[in-house]
Design a protein around this motif. Structure first.
Motif, PDB file in Angstrom:
ATOM      1  N   MET A   1       0.841  -1.168   0.000  1.00 21.01           N
ATOM      2  CA  MET A   1       0.000   0.000   0.000  1.00 21.01           C
ATOM      3  C   MET A   1       0.888   1.233   0.000  1.00 21.01           C
ATOM      4  O   MET A   1       1.911   1.270   0.667  1.00 21.01           O
ATOM      5  CB  MET A   1      -0.890   0.022   1.239  1.00 21.01           C
ATOM      6  N   ARG A   2       0.443   2.226  -0.723  1.00 22.53           N
ATOM      7  CA  ARG A   2       1.185   3.489  -0.740  1.00 22.53           C
ATOM      8  C   ARG A   2       0.521   4.493   0.185  1.00 22.53           C
ATOM      9  O   ARG A   2      -0.702   4.574   0.264  1.00 22.53           O
ATOM     10  CB  ARG A   2       1.259   4.056  -2.152  1.00 22.53           C
ATOM     11  N   TYR A   3       1.381   5.255   0.853  1.00 23.81           N
ATOM     12  CA  TYR A   3       0.915   6.284   1.780  1.00 23.81           C
ATOM     13  C   TYR A   3       1.576   7.601   1.436  1.00 23.81           C
ATOM     14  O   TYR A   3       2.754   7.648   1.076  1.00 23.81           O
ATOM     15  CB  TYR A   3       1.261   5.908   3.224  1.00 23.81           C
ATOM     16  N   GLU A  82       5.916   3.229   0.343  1.00 24.01           N
ATOM     17  CA  GLU A  82       5.314   1.925   0.071  1.00 24.01           C
ATOM     18  C   GLU A  82       5.473   1.119   1.353  1.00 24.01           C
ATOM     19  O   GLU A  82       6.592   0.799   1.754  1.00 24.01           O
ATOM     20  CB  GLU A  82       6.033   1.234  -1.083  1.00 24.01           C
ATOM     21  N   GLU A  84       3.844  -1.971   4.229  1.00 23.77           N
ATOM     22  CA  GLU A  84       3.054  -3.185   4.389  1.00 23.77           C
ATOM     23  C   GLU A  84       1.759  -2.923   5.142  1.00 23.77           C
ATOM     24  O   GLU A  84       0.809  -3.679   5.012  1.00 23.77           O
ATOM     25  CB  GLU A  84       3.875  -4.252   5.109  1.00 23.77           C
ATOM     26  N   SER A  85       1.735  -1.855   5.959  1.00 23.93           N
ATOM     27  CA  SER A  85       0.554  -1.570   6.774  1.00 23.93           C
ATOM     28  C   SER A  85       0.506  -0.091   7.131  1.00 23.93           C
ATOM     29  O   SER A  85       1.504   0.625   7.020  1.00 23.93           O
ATOM     30  CB  SER A  85       0.590  -2.383   8.069  1.00 23.93           C
ATOM     31  N   ARG A  86      -0.659   0.336   7.594  1.00 18.44           N
ATOM     32  CA  ARG A  86      -0.824   1.709   8.079  1.00 18.44           C
ATOM     33  C   ARG A  86       0.102   1.954   9.270  1.00 18.44           C
ATOM     34  O   ARG A  86       0.685   3.024   9.404  1.00 18.44           O
ATOM     35  CB  ARG A  86      -2.281   1.932   8.462  1.00 18.44           C
ATOM     36  N   GLU A 108      -3.560   7.004   3.166  1.00 23.52           N
ATOM     37  CA  GLU A 108      -3.386   5.933   2.194  1.00 23.52           C
ATOM     38  C   GLU A 108      -3.779   6.465   0.821  1.00 23.52           C
ATOM     39  O   GLU A 108      -4.775   7.201   0.690  1.00 23.52           O
ATOM     40  CB  GLU A 108      -4.256   4.732   2.551  1.00 23.52           C
ATOM     41  N   LEU A 110      -5.057   6.010  -3.099  1.00 23.29           N
ATOM     42  CA  LEU A 110      -5.959   5.116  -3.842  1.00 23.29           C
ATOM     43  C   LEU A 110      -5.265   4.533  -5.037  1.00 23.29           C
ATOM     44  O   LEU A 110      -4.380   5.042  -5.593  1.00 23.29           O
ATOM     45  CB  LEU A 110      -7.198   5.893  -4.308  1.00 23.29           C
TER      46      LEU A 110
END
Length: 110
Positions: A1-3, A82, A84-86, A108, A110
């Motif tokens: 996931m990208r943040y 990038e 693995e989790s928030r 996060e 979209l």
């Protein structure tokens, strides 16, 4: 996931971003996050006064000098991570030197 990490600060955010006392630790943080394979991109922004805000209403573009919102805090820079989790993104933001002088908003992508 990208943040997306948005580095925010007071009205003097431009001056804070150019302050050599914070620049070196921020660059070191970026290098460390890149070494870990988490940092995708990042950069500082020019002061909010240099912004141009564009709105289209009734088919006409309205341009305004300055930031979109009149707030006490403005965005001074961004980082894309990038993770693995928030929780990993929050931990990375917590370790960023900017958190000691401003705020960091984590979202996060979209």
């Amino acid at each position: 996931m990208r943040y997306l990490l948005m580095l925010c600060g007071g009205e003097s955010v431009g001056e804070q971003a150019l302050d050599t006392d914070i620049t070196a630790p921020c660059l070191a943080w970026g290098e460390e996050m890149t070494r870990r394979g988490m940092r995708v991109d990042g950069m500082g922004l020019r002061p909010p006064e240099s912004a141009t805000t564009i709105r289209v209403r009734g088919g006409k573009a309205l341009l305004t000098d300055g930031p979109f919102a009149e707030t006490k805090e403005q965005i001074g820079g961004i980082n894309v991570l990038e993770c693995e989790s928030r929780e990993q993104a929050i931990e990375a933001a917590r370790s960023h030197p900017w958190a000691a002088i401003g705020t960091i908003e984590v979202r996060e992508m979209l």
